[in-house]
Design an enzyme around this catalytic site. Structure first.
Site, PDB file in Angstrom:
ATOM      1  N   ASP A  60       0.854  -1.183   0.000  1.00  0.00           N
ATOM      2  CA  ASP A  60       0.000   0.000   0.000  1.00  0.00           C
ATOM      3  C   ASP A  60       0.892   1.235   0.000  1.00  0.00           C
ATOM      4  OD1 ASP A  60      -2.315   1.553   0.184  1.00  0.00           O
ATOM      5  OD2 ASP A  60      -2.127   1.669   2.358  1.00  0.00           O
ATOM      6  N   THR A  96      -0.118   4.791   1.172  1.00  0.00           N
ATOM      7  CA  THR A  96      -0.284   5.649   2.342  1.00  0.00           C
ATOM      8  C   THR A  96      -0.020   4.878   3.632  1.00  0.00           C
ATOM      9  OG1 THR A  96      -1.951   6.944   1.160  1.00  0.00           O
ATOM     10  CG2 THR A  96      -1.838   7.214   3.553  1.00  0.00           C
TER      11      THR A  96
END
Length: 250
Positions: free
Chosen positions: A91, A93
């Site tokens: 991912d 963020t």
């Protein structure tokens, strides 16, 4: 352990069977008794007790070391299957980035900049998205007071809409506004912000696109080194994000 046992156990049984046959044919009397004793001896001596002890021990050590590194495994099978993994999806963020986005740019095509920020931040009070916190913090840093929100609606993957101070406010990505040609005036500004590695959030007041907000999330200091190390190990690393491709590439 399963792979070794799939070869080891049949081989031991076969050797025990050969031992029984040989002692039964050419061994001293009583041949059957000696054959049985020696066949059983082969099975006992070759019993893979070490595998039975080493396997759970290695799993405990592996999961323990992973936990100290901040990696949690749901079960032992996941740890075992990891050896065959050739692609890692991460991912953006909070994984590659610090996870603390900050409002760094405001481009307004018409109206008061602070008022746009205040209305957008007020709407984002109802949102759980990480970028919402950046707008709220940015508004408070400017000393702006937030307003209550009515008829709040979250559009998955696109943005949020609602009524703030009697005005219809929409904050989100390009997809939220569909084929609205009026958004085209903001596309150039949004593209420029994305080119700087920022997330561009479009703002519309009363269905009129009026501003672009740039939110930046710094990359973690060790992220580049970690990804490079994974590449050296032959792993393919894929970045998964709901952000624009240009921002992700930057």
């Amino acid at each position: 352990a399963d792979r070794v046992a799939s070869y080891f156990v049949p081989a031991v049984v076969a050797i025990a069977a050969v031992t029984f046959v040989v002692w039964a044919l050419v061994g001293p009397e009583p041949r059957l008794a000696h054959a049985l004793v020696n066949a059983v001896a082969v099975l006992i001596i070759a019993c893979p007790c070490a595998l039975g002890l080493a396997t759970p021990m290695s799993i405990m050590v592996g999961t323990g070391r992973a936990a100290r590194a901040g990696v949690l495994f749901k079960n032992a099978e996941a740890l075992q299957l990891l050896e065959r993994v050739d692609t890692l999806v991460v991912d953006k963020t909070g994984t590659v980035t610090e996870g603390s986005p900050t409002l760094v740019a405001v481009v307004v095509t018409g109206g008061d900049e602070n008022e746009v920020v205040r209305l957008a931040a007020s709407l984002e009070q109802q949102s759980e998205h990480p970028l919402a916190g950046a707008l709220i913090a940015g508004a408070r840093a400017r000393g702006l007071s937030l307003l209550p929100v009515e008829k709040f609606q979250s559009v998955t993957g696109k943005g949020v809409v609602g009524i703030v101070g009697g005005r219809r406010v929409a904050v989100g990505n390009r997809a939220l506004f569909g084929d609205d040609r009026a958004v085209a005036v903001l596309d150039e500004a949004a593209a420029e912000l994305r080119g700087r590695g920022q997330t561009a959030m479009l703002v519309a007041l009363d269905d009129r696109p009026i501003a672009v907000l740039g939110v930046a999330d710094p990359i973690k200091p060790g992220a580049a080194g970690a990804i490079a190390a994974l590449h050296r190990q032959g792993l393919r690393v894929v970045l998964a994000t709901g952000d624009h491709r240009t921002t992700a590439e930057e």
